[in-house]
Design a protein around this motif. Sequence first.
Motif, mmCIF file in Angstrom:
data_model
loop_
_atom_site.group_PDB
_atom_site.id
_atom_site.type_symbol
_atom_site.label_atom_id
_atom_site.label_comp_id
_atom_site.label_asym_id
_atom_site.label_seq_id
_atom_site.Cartn_x
_atom_site.Cartn_y
_atom_site.Cartn_z
ATOM 1 N N ASN A 197 0.924 -0.838 -0.135
ATOM 2 C CA ASN A 197 0.533 0.177 0.163
ATOM 3 C C ASN A 197 0.928 1.279 0.271
ATOM 4 O O ASN A 197 1.737 1.179 0.611
ATOM 5 N N ARG A 198 0.050 2.251 -0.133
ATOM 6 C CA ARG A 198 0.701 3.461 -0.672
ATOM 7 C C ARG A 198 1.399 3.938 0.902
ATOM 8 O O ARG A 198 0.758 4.061 2.079
ATOM 9 N N GLY A 199 2.966 4.450 0.757
ATOM 10 C CA GLY A 199 3.580 4.258 2.418
ATOM 11 C C GLY A 199 4.240 3.347 3.124
ATOM 12 O O GLY A 199 4.677 3.562 3.271
ATOM 13 N N ASP A 200 4.465 2.711 2.432
ATOM 14 C CA ASP A 200 4.421 1.189 2.682
ATOM 15 C C ASP A 200 6.450 1.026 2.589
ATOM 16 O O ASP A 200 7.053 2.065 2.052
ATOM 17 N N GLU A 201 6.681 0.370 3.139
ATOM 18 C CA GLU A 201 7.844 0.627 3.272
ATOM 19 C C GLU A 201 8.515 -1.369 2.711
ATOM 20 O O GLU A 201 8.436 -1.909 2.859
ATOM 21 N N VAL A 202 9.663 -1.014 1.678
ATOM 22 C CA VAL A 202 10.278 -2.219 0.466
ATOM 23 C C VAL A 202 12.101 -2.050 1.702
ATOM 24 O O VAL A 202 12.262 -0.848 1.140
ATOM 25 N N ILE A 203 11.891 -3.588 1.507
ATOM 26 C CA ILE A 203 13.625 -3.682 1.737
ATOM 27 C C ILE A 203 14.797 -4.774 0.357
ATOM 28 O O ILE A 203 13.277 -5.243 0.011
ATOM 29 N N LEU A 204 15.496 -4.026 0.308
ATOM 30 C CA LEU A 204 16.054 -4.361 -1.278
ATOM 31 C C LEU A 204 16.996 -4.166 -1.227
ATOM 32 O O LEU A 204 17.900 -3.597 -0.002
ATOM 33 N N ALA A 209 21.286 -2.085 -1.895
ATOM 34 C CA ALA A 209 21.527 -1.069 -2.085
ATOM 35 C C ALA A 209 21.707 -0.971 -3.699
ATOM 36 O O ALA A 209 21.708 -0.252 -4.636
ATOM 37 N N ASN A 210 22.164 -2.040 -4.361
ATOM 38 C CA ASN A 210 22.556 -2.309 -5.969
ATOM 39 C C ASN A 210 21.251 -3.083 -6.903
ATOM 40 O O ASN A 210 21.701 -3.149 -7.990
ATOM 41 N N CYS A 211 20.143 -3.389 -5.684
ATOM 42 C CA CYS A 211 19.292 -4.023 -7.200
ATOM 43 C C CYS A 211 18.876 -3.056 -8.372
ATOM 44 O O CYS A 211 18.969 -1.849 -7.923
ATOM 45 N N HIS A 212 18.263 -4.273 -9.408
ATOM 46 C CA HIS A 212 17.475 -3.292 -10.819
ATOM 47 C C HIS A 212 16.785 -2.538 -9.862
ATOM 48 O O HIS A 212 16.742 -1.460 -10.357
ATOM 49 N N ILE A 213 15.549 -2.824 -8.930
ATOM 50 C CA ILE A 213 14.609 -2.375 -8.708
ATOM 51 C C ILE A 213 14.998 -0.631 -8.024
ATOM 52 O O ILE A 213 13.791 0.224 -8.527
ATOM 53 N N LYS A 214 16.239 -0.391 -7.528
ATOM 54 C CA LYS A 214 15.833 0.515 -6.946
ATOM 55 C C LYS A 214 17.015 1.542 -8.004
ATOM 56 O O LYS A 214 16.809 2.003 -7.772
ATOM 57 N N LYS A 215 18.124 0.995 -8.692
ATOM 58 C CA LYS A 215 19.349 1.734 -9.292
ATOM 59 C C LYS A 215 18.530 1.744 -10.539
ATOM 60 O O LYS A 215 18.766 2.877 -10.867
ATOM 61 N N ASN A 260 14.037 1.001 1.688
ATOM 62 C CA ASN A 260 14.518 1.045 2.442
ATOM 63 C C ASN A 260 16.104 -0.127 1.948
ATOM 64 O O ASN A 260 15.647 -1.607 2.005
ATOM 65 N N SER A 261 17.461 0.492 2.018
ATOM 66 C CA SER A 261 18.351 -0.451 1.025
ATOM 67 C C SER A 261 19.609 -0.676 2.090
ATOM 68 O O SER A 261 19.644 0.475 2.792
ATOM 69 N N ILE A 262 19.633 -2.170 1.490
ATOM 70 C CA ILE A 262 20.956 -2.797 2.795
ATOM 71 C C ILE A 262 22.075 -2.945 1.792
ATOM 72 O O ILE A 262 21.540 -3.440 0.412
ATOM 73 N N GLU A 263 23.125 -2.793 1.979
ATOM 74 C CA GLU A 263 24.286 -3.118 1.094
ATOM 75 C C GLU A 263 24.291 -3.603 1.856
ATOM 76 O O GLU A 263 25.019 -4.876 2.109
ATOM 77 N N GLY A 264 24.565 -4.908 0.516
ATOM 78 C CA GLY A 264 25.001 -6.722 0.515
ATOM 79 C C GLY A 264 26.240 -6.695 0.223
ATOM 80 O O GLY A 264 27.253 -5.937 -0.159
ATOM 81 N N VAL A 265 26.406 -7.997 -0.053
ATOM 82 C CA VAL A 265 28.114 -8.484 -0.282
ATOM 83 C C VAL A 265 27.415 -9.826 -1.510
ATOM 84 O O VAL A 265 27.192 -10.240 -1.112
ATOM 85 N N LYS A 266 28.148 -9.678 -2.635
ATOM 86 C CA LYS A 266 27.832 -9.746 -3.422
ATOM 87 C C LYS A 266 26.334 -10.236 -3.920
ATOM 88 O O LYS A 266 25.704 -10.705 -3.882
#
Length: 340
Positions: A73-80, A82-88, A103-109
């Motif tokens: 729903n509008r205003g929700d938060e999504v965790i993904l 940081a370098n993923c396609h959806i965000k970048k 809400n992006s998290i820097e991952g390793v590989k």
Amino acid sequence: MKIIDLRSDTVTKPTQIMREAMLNAIVGDDVYQDDPTVIRLEKMAAEMVGKESALFVPSGTFGNQLALLTHTNRGDEVILEANCHIKKYEVAGAAVIAGVQLNSIEGVKGEMDLSKIKQAIRSEDIHFPKTSLICLENATGLGTLLSLDYMEKVANIAKEADIHIHLDGARVFNAATALNVDALEICKHVDSVMFCLSKGLCAPIGSMLAGSKKFINKARKNRKLMGGGMRQVGIVAACGIISLEKMSKRLTIDHENAFYLADKLEQIPGFHVDRERLNINMVFVTVDDNINFPENYSELLFEKGIKVNGYRGEEMRFVTHNDIERSDIDYFVNILKTII
Ligand SMILES: *Cc1c(COP(=O)(O)O)cnc(C)c1O
């Protein structure tokens, strides 16, 4: 002169069999769900990823954004990650279409730390948005894979918190090939998955979004909202059927060719392949500073009939696919040597 295009697997052309299938496709108005070829593709796609239903969408970006719109729903938060396609690389579509906060998290590989995912999930508080979705990507755009074990662990975290997982599986069949499992083994850990027909699978257009029957029914209406209700689209879906039946089985050739290319590139002094990210059809290469390698290498290669992208950061990326043969790789590496 044949153009050797190593920029991406999106450049693949539809095969002769696809062109014939387009010519002969039985079609109808798919908004009325009257197109038998689309219905067949959707059924086949759902089965291959182990979901109840699937929906044909115009692009991977469309499928991902449709998934966000349908899960949240509008205003929700999504965790993904940081370098993923959806965000970048989706033009901030999540902000515009679903109206969610990322809400992006820097991952390793490409892999987010599990404890960081747990911490990112919001509790009930008047100040907080609701966390309603986690997005994963497999294979990642970095050329890495998420293991089945990792995906299961994320799924357990999500289950406990009662939130859904969407998989950006643009190249899920590459991931399945590299992990040596069926795609449904990867997808059983997620609630929805998007995958592309138009990359290594050679269809000219289209992606699939798959999930539960309820989810896909809702997504079908949202697809209309987003302007993605298409009419006699069986013309294109006919290619997608060949993508699934035939082309998904040949990705191993692209992967072997990527390894072949990597071996050849490593023989050039000063060239380094990132072996940790050599899993699918992508080869990531850096060149030592003391090598006289021209900055405008892509222009020089183009003069010889080779299309490649320029540097992304310090790095070059070469992608193998159905229109690239071993002899093309030999030619490419030979030309590359001449411009150093
Ligand atoms: C290509 C890609 C997409 C988007 O697909 P398009 O059809 O180009 O919109 C989404 N996610 C990943 C990981 C991709 O590689």
